[in-house]
Write a protein that holds these residues in place. Structure first.
Motif, mmCIF file in Angstrom:
data_model
loop_
_atom_site.group_PDB
_atom_site.id
_atom_site.type_symbol
_atom_site.label_atom_id
_atom_site.label_comp_id
_atom_site.label_asym_id
_atom_site.label_seq_id
_atom_site.Cartn_x
_atom_site.Cartn_y
_atom_site.Cartn_z
ATOM 1 N N LYS A 1 -5.737 2.521 -10.029
ATOM 2 C CA LYS A 1 -7.090 1.950 -9.988
ATOM 3 C C LYS A 1 -7.277 1.056 -8.770
ATOM 4 O O LYS A 1 -8.326 1.073 -8.122
ATOM 5 C CB LYS A 1 -7.360 1.150 -11.260
ATOM 6 C CG LYS A 1 -7.591 2.013 -12.497
ATOM 7 C CD LYS A 1 -7.858 1.125 -13.717
ATOM 8 C CE LYS A 1 -8.089 1.979 -14.957
ATOM 9 N NZ LYS A 1 -8.315 1.145 -16.175
ATOM 10 N N ARG A 2 -6.254 0.251 -8.442
ATOM 11 C CA ARG A 2 -6.344 -0.623 -7.277
ATOM 12 C C ARG A 2 -6.454 0.191 -5.984
ATOM 13 O O ARG A 2 -7.251 -0.120 -5.098
ATOM 14 C CB ARG A 2 -5.123 -1.540 -7.204
ATOM 15 C CG ARG A 2 -5.147 -2.487 -5.994
ATOM 16 C CD ARG A 2 -4.001 -3.486 -6.025
ATOM 17 N NE ARG A 2 -2.708 -2.851 -5.912
ATOM 18 C CZ ARG A 2 -1.714 -3.023 -6.788
ATOM 19 N NH1 ARG A 2 -1.875 -3.803 -7.841
ATOM 20 N NH2 ARG A 2 -0.550 -2.414 -6.614
ATOM 21 N N GLN B 1 -2.909 0.636 -13.446
ATOM 22 C CA GLN B 1 -3.545 -0.410 -12.648
ATOM 23 C C GLN B 1 -3.314 -0.178 -11.149
ATOM 24 O O GLN B 1 -4.191 -0.456 -10.329
ATOM 25 C CB GLN B 1 -3.002 -1.784 -13.063
ATOM 26 C CG GLN B 1 -3.441 -2.250 -14.442
ATOM 27 C CD GLN B 1 -4.956 -2.365 -14.532
ATOM 28 O OE1 GLN B 1 -5.618 -2.865 -13.612
ATOM 29 N NE2 GLN B 1 -5.505 -1.899 -15.652
ATOM 30 N N THR B 2 -2.154 0.326 -10.803
ATOM 31 C CA THR B 2 -1.871 0.584 -9.393
ATOM 32 C C THR B 2 -2.802 1.652 -8.832
ATOM 33 O O THR B 2 -3.362 1.509 -7.741
ATOM 34 C CB THR B 2 -0.404 1.034 -9.224
ATOM 35 O OG1 THR B 2 0.459 -0.029 -9.613
ATOM 36 C CG2 THR B 2 -0.112 1.426 -7.782
ATOM 37 N N ASP C 1 1.937 1.767 -3.463
ATOM 38 C CA ASP C 1 0.841 2.301 -4.276
ATOM 39 C C ASP C 1 0.666 3.801 -4.048
ATOM 40 O O ASP C 1 0.452 4.574 -4.988
ATOM 41 C CB ASP C 1 -0.467 1.580 -3.942
ATOM 42 C CG ASP C 1 -0.474 0.125 -4.428
ATOM 43 O OD1 ASP C 1 0.488 -0.267 -5.126
ATOM 44 O OD2 ASP C 1 -1.430 -0.601 -4.099
ATOM 45 N N LYS D 1 0.829 -1.201 0.000
ATOM 46 C CA LYS D 1 0.000 0.000 0.000
ATOM 47 C C LYS D 1 0.866 1.255 0.000
ATOM 48 O O LYS D 1 0.539 2.243 -0.661
ATOM 49 C CB LYS D 1 -0.949 0.000 1.187
ATOM 50 C CG LYS D 1 -1.874 1.225 1.232
ATOM 51 C CD LYS D 1 -3.037 1.039 2.176
ATOM 52 C CE LYS D 1 -4.051 0.055 1.611
ATOM 53 N NZ LYS D 1 -5.286 0.005 2.438
ATOM 54 N N GLU E 1 -9.587 0.157 -3.332
ATOM 55 C CA GLU E 1 -9.451 -0.169 -1.913
ATOM 56 C C GLU E 1 -9.977 0.956 -1.018
ATOM 57 O O GLU E 1 -10.542 0.696 0.050
ATOM 58 C CB GLU E 1 -7.984 -0.457 -1.582
ATOM 59 C CG GLU E 1 -7.471 -1.753 -2.212
ATOM 60 C CD GLU E 1 -5.987 -1.978 -1.961
ATOM 61 O OE1 GLU E 1 -5.331 -1.031 -1.459
ATOM 62 O OE2 GLU E 1 -5.487 -3.070 -2.260
#
Length: 300
Positions: free
Chosen positions: A40-41, A37-38, A8, A5, A45
């Motif tokens: 978006k993830r 993608q990171t 990210d 995290k 979350e």
């Protein structure tokens, strides 16, 4: 926080800083798809949209701005600290903590420590002098100095001092009352002064001659736990004492003490610096080790 995290969040900060997924990916050495993608993830979350995107530009949302207000200064501070730590490899500033016993401090460590601090006052130095076994990793010391025989097997050890010698000595007035010992086993017929070490045990008396080693456990009539007291008790005629020759030297020179069993007391390897790893030493550490070795060269 999970390590992923934090990674990210750092990537999100880079995207917002550069205003582009492509530019962020290029600066990080990864693909644009991986960066996208990171982010978006991270949004998934958190359950919040952090960036507003269009085909031409992107900008933080209100939630993204709030997160960046906290995140950006933290990352900037970490970057600055990492850069500062990197300079420790080349510059001698920073902290250096050293531990050793009193004899090592008096004869070897303090002169080297004083030379280092005088030459590099930007170093924050600490010298802890105590006659106990110190776990330098648990107690966060950078380096310790001991005799080789007292070192743990997992430590890196480097010789830094000249060879040493232990002697058995007694006052002339004590030796006038009895026959001096000619062999270590004859010590049982004498009053002896014992030394209790930091571990609470009595230090053994070790001898060697013609390749034959003998260790004698004396039954002392007097026990001390300080080197100066050991010399004082011997000079007072309380019996024979076993000590490093350096401690006895002044009294031997002025006749206050007389050496016995000299042919059973050869020289042995001196002090070693010990530390936990050879990897990435600081500049202050390397300079101190060099100062110790210079001092040993002067003595040899």
């Amino acid at each position: 926080m999970e390590p992923r995290k934090f990674s990210d969040l750092a990537i999100f900060n880079r995207v917002a800083e550069l205003g582009s997924f492509t530019a962020a990916a290029r600066s990080l050495g990864v693909t644009q798809s991986a960066v996208s993608q990171t982010v978006k993830r991270l949004e998934g979350e958190l359950g919040l949209r952090l960036l507003s995107r269009s085909t031409r530009s992107l900008a933080p949302t209100a939630a993204g701005e709030r997160l960046l207000d906290t995140l950006a200064p933290v990352i900037a501070e970490l970057d600055a600290e990492i850069e500062e730590l990197g300079r420790l490899r080349e510059q001698p500033g920073g902290r250096l903590r050293v531990t050793c016993g009193k004899h090592a401090a008096d004869t070897l460590v303090w002169p080297a420590f004083a030379r280092l601090i005088a030459a590099h006052p930007e170093i924050d130095g600490e010298l802890s002098v105590e006659n106990r076994h110190v776990d330098i990793v648990a107690e966060r010391f950078d380096i310790g100095i001991r005799l080789r025989e007292d070192l743990e097997m997992d430590m890196v050890a480097v010789p830094v001092g000249p060879s040493l010698r232990a002697v058995v000595v007694g006052a002339a007035r004590y030796l006038d009352t009895c026959d001096p010992p000619r062999r270590p086993r004859e010590l049982s017929a004498h009053r002896c002064i014992g030394f209790r070490n930091a571990g609470g045990t009595l230090s053994p008396w070790s001898f060697e001659k013609d390749g034959r080693a003998e260790t004698v456990k004396v039954a002392p009539s007097v026990i001390v736990n300080d080197g100066d007291a050991l010399v004082g008790a011997a000079c007072a005629g309380m019996g024979l004492a076993y000590m490093l020759e350096d401690l006895a030297a002044p009294a031997l020179k002025d006749g206050g003490l007389v050496e016995v069993l000299a042919d059973w007391c050869p020289r042995f390897p001196g002090y070693h610096a010990f530390y936990s790893s050879r990897r990435q030493p600081t500049r202050a550490f390397s300079l101190f080790l060099e100062s110790l070795r210079q001092g040993a060269d002067r003595e040899s």
